[in-house]
Design an enzyme around this catalytic site. Structure first.
Site, short mmCIF file in Angstrom:
data_model
loop_
_atom_site.label_atom_id
_atom_site.label_comp_id
_atom_site.label_asym_id
_atom_site.label_seq_id
_atom_site.Cartn_x
_atom_site.Cartn_y
_atom_site.Cartn_z
N TRP A 12 -58.20 -10.92 -41.85
CA TRP A 12 -57.21 -10.61 -40.83
C TRP A 12 -55.90 -10.16 -41.46
O TRP A 12 -55.29 -9.18 -41.03
CB TRP A 12 -57.01 -11.81 -39.92
CG TRP A 12 -56.16 -11.64 -38.70
CD1 TRP A 12 -55.35 -12.60 -38.15
CD2 TRP A 12 -56.02 -10.49 -37.84
NE1 TRP A 12 -54.74 -12.12 -37.01
CE2 TRP A 12 -55.13 -10.83 -36.80
CE3 TRP A 12 -56.58 -9.22 -37.85
CZ2 TRP A 12 -54.78 -9.94 -35.78
CZ3 TRP A 12 -56.21 -8.32 -36.84
CH2 TRP A 12 -55.32 -8.69 -35.83
N LYS A 105 -55.26 -18.88 -35.69
CA LYS A 105 -55.52 -19.54 -34.42
C LYS A 105 -56.12 -20.91 -34.68
O LYS A 105 -57.11 -21.01 -35.41
CB LYS A 105 -56.48 -18.70 -33.56
CG LYS A 105 -55.94 -17.31 -33.24
CD LYS A 105 -56.98 -16.41 -32.63
CE LYS A 105 -56.43 -15.01 -32.39
NZ LYS A 105 -57.44 -14.08 -31.81
N GLY A 133 -54.70 -12.38 -29.42
CA GLY A 133 -55.34 -11.47 -28.48
C GLY A 133 -56.70 -11.04 -29.01
O GLY A 133 -57.12 -11.44 -30.11
N SER A 135 -58.82 -9.21 -31.03
CA SER A 135 -58.47 -8.34 -32.17
C SER A 135 -59.27 -8.71 -33.41
O SER A 135 -58.75 -9.36 -34.32
CB SER A 135 -56.98 -8.46 -32.47
OG SER A 135 -56.62 -9.85 -32.58
N ALA A 137 -60.62 -8.36 -37.00
CA ALA A 137 -60.12 -7.68 -38.19
C ALA A 137 -60.94 -6.44 -38.52
O ALA A 137 -60.40 -5.41 -38.96
CB ALA A 137 -60.11 -8.64 -39.37
N LYS A 188 -60.28 -20.89 -27.26
CA LYS A 188 -61.40 -19.96 -27.03
C LYS A 188 -62.42 -20.04 -28.15
O LYS A 188 -63.60 -19.75 -27.95
CB LYS A 188 -60.88 -18.53 -26.84
CG LYS A 188 -60.06 -17.97 -27.99
CD LYS A 188 -60.87 -17.28 -29.06
CE LYS A 188 -59.99 -16.78 -30.18
NZ LYS A 188 -60.74 -16.17 -31.29
N SER A 251 -67.49 -12.23 -34.37
CA SER A 251 -66.92 -13.57 -34.20
C SER A 251 -67.64 -14.59 -35.07
O SER A 251 -68.82 -14.86 -34.89
CB SER A 251 -67.02 -13.99 -32.72
OG SER A 251 -66.76 -15.37 -32.59
N VAL A 276 -64.12 -19.37 -42.59
CA VAL A 276 -63.63 -20.55 -41.89
C VAL A 276 -63.96 -20.42 -40.41
O VAL A 276 -63.62 -19.42 -39.76
CB VAL A 276 -62.11 -20.72 -42.07
CG1 VAL A 276 -61.59 -21.89 -41.24
CG2 VAL A 276 -61.78 -20.95 -43.55
#
Length: 338
Positions: A12, A105, A133, A135, A137, A188, A251, A276
């Site tokens: 990220w 996050k 948001g 997004s 990477a 989330k 994800s 992670v």
């Protein structure tokens, strides 16, 4: 042109470094990991973000002073479990009112603090903002159109950060609801684990849609009880981030959930994902917050039972389906009722 340091050399941070350099800023990437800095210097590419080349102009360093001093913005992009450690390490070098933007996050397990709260505790002299948001990477690094939201304590800070990041493929909204933005982004990940578990069990789109819609209900229920704004959970860092994290194979939380649904342990899943898995670290904190604020969170409760209590994924789904009968929206009156 602004002088910006990316604190953390993960995927990220790398994607944001490419974005900011293309926007004309002077970018430095800092990492505490010698092998990571060596890899970036040699290949100008991160192994977790193949195909995203770092421009030659970007600098790489392990030196704390070089990363922090005389910078207009520090972008905190370390994994959530390292936020406190890294903030403490850099605190003495941060100037009064120096801007720090947290882009990770998560919720700290033993304190149930958000990441911006941790940064402010460790670096009280800083002006701390957050960005979150839908997004990935992998897409931001390739310049795929993305929208995101920045939260800050003042409108001036939010607008300043927006102007640094915004371009024709990266649209930035601003908001004063820092708490809501962070809670949406952290919680989330736990629901995305549930979505992945359902995928691993072989369930379909109906199940995924149910988890997303009931999941955002749980997130908003807790978030508003804590002081976040309901509108935030209807926006980019709420339903937007939840949709993309539950649906995409980018994800890591969903991928880990798939492996757990297929029968692997939490530890085995995280090892196989090789990144992670933030939802695992936030799951216990979410349940502690639910108890503190007396909020029901059945999906997140079942995720905790699977991760930490040995409950099978199939049994967790059964528990959710056989819960007490409920109204979908509890405060809607029936005709003729007052």
């Amino acid at each position: 042109m602004a002088k910006i340091s990316i604190i953390g050399g993960g995927s990220w941070g790398i994607a944001l470094a490419v974005l900011l350099q293309k926007n004309g800023h002077e970018v430095t990437i800092w990492s505490a990991l010698e092998q990571e800095i060596a890899m970036l210097k040699e290949h100008h590419e991160h192994r977790m973000l193949p195909g995203v080349k770092l421009p030659e102009e970007i600098r790489f360093t392990m030196d704390d002073r070089e990363a922090v001093e005389d910078k207009d913005l520090l972008v905190m992009a370390v994994a959530s479990s390292y936020t406190r450690q890294t903030s403490h390490r850099l605190s003495r070098l941060v100037a009064p009112e120096q801007k720090i933007l947290n882009v990770a996050k998560g919720i700290e397990e033993h304190t149930v603090m958000t990441l911006s709260e941790i940064i402010r505790q460790e670096i009280p002299q800083a002006d701390v903002a957050v960005m979150s948001g839908p997004s990935h990477a992998e897409e931001v690094g390739r310049g795929i159109p993305t929208t995101i939201v920045v939260g800050a304590g003042t409108k001036d800070t939010a607008e300043y950060i927006r102007n640094l990041f915004m371009n024709e493929v990266f649209r930035v909204y601003i908001s004063p609801d820092v708490l809501g933005i962070e809670l949406g982004g952290a919680l989330k990940n736990v629901v995305a684990l549930a979505a992945g578990i359902a995928d691993g069990l072989g369930y379909g789109d109906n199940t995924k849609a149910a988890l997303i819609t009931r999941g955002i209900t749980e997130i908003a229920r807790l978030g508003t009880a804590m002081g976040g704004k309901f509108e935030t959970f209807c926006g980019l860092t709420g339903i937007g981030d939840l949709i993309v994290t539950c649906a995409s194979m980018h994800s890591r939380n969903r991928r880990a959930g798939i492996l757990i649904g297929q029968g692997k342990s939490c530890e085995e899943a995280m090892t196989e994902v090789k990144m992670v898995v933030e939802g695992v670290y936030s799951a216990k904190a979410a349940m502690e917050l639910a108890g503190k604020y007396k909020v029901q969170m059945p999906i997140i409760e079942q995720v905790n039972a699977v991760l930490f209590e040995g409950r099978s994924a199939a049994q967790a789904v059964r528990e959710l389906m056989l819960r007490d009968k409920k109204l979908e929206v509890s405060d809607l009156p029936w005709p003729g009722e007052s």
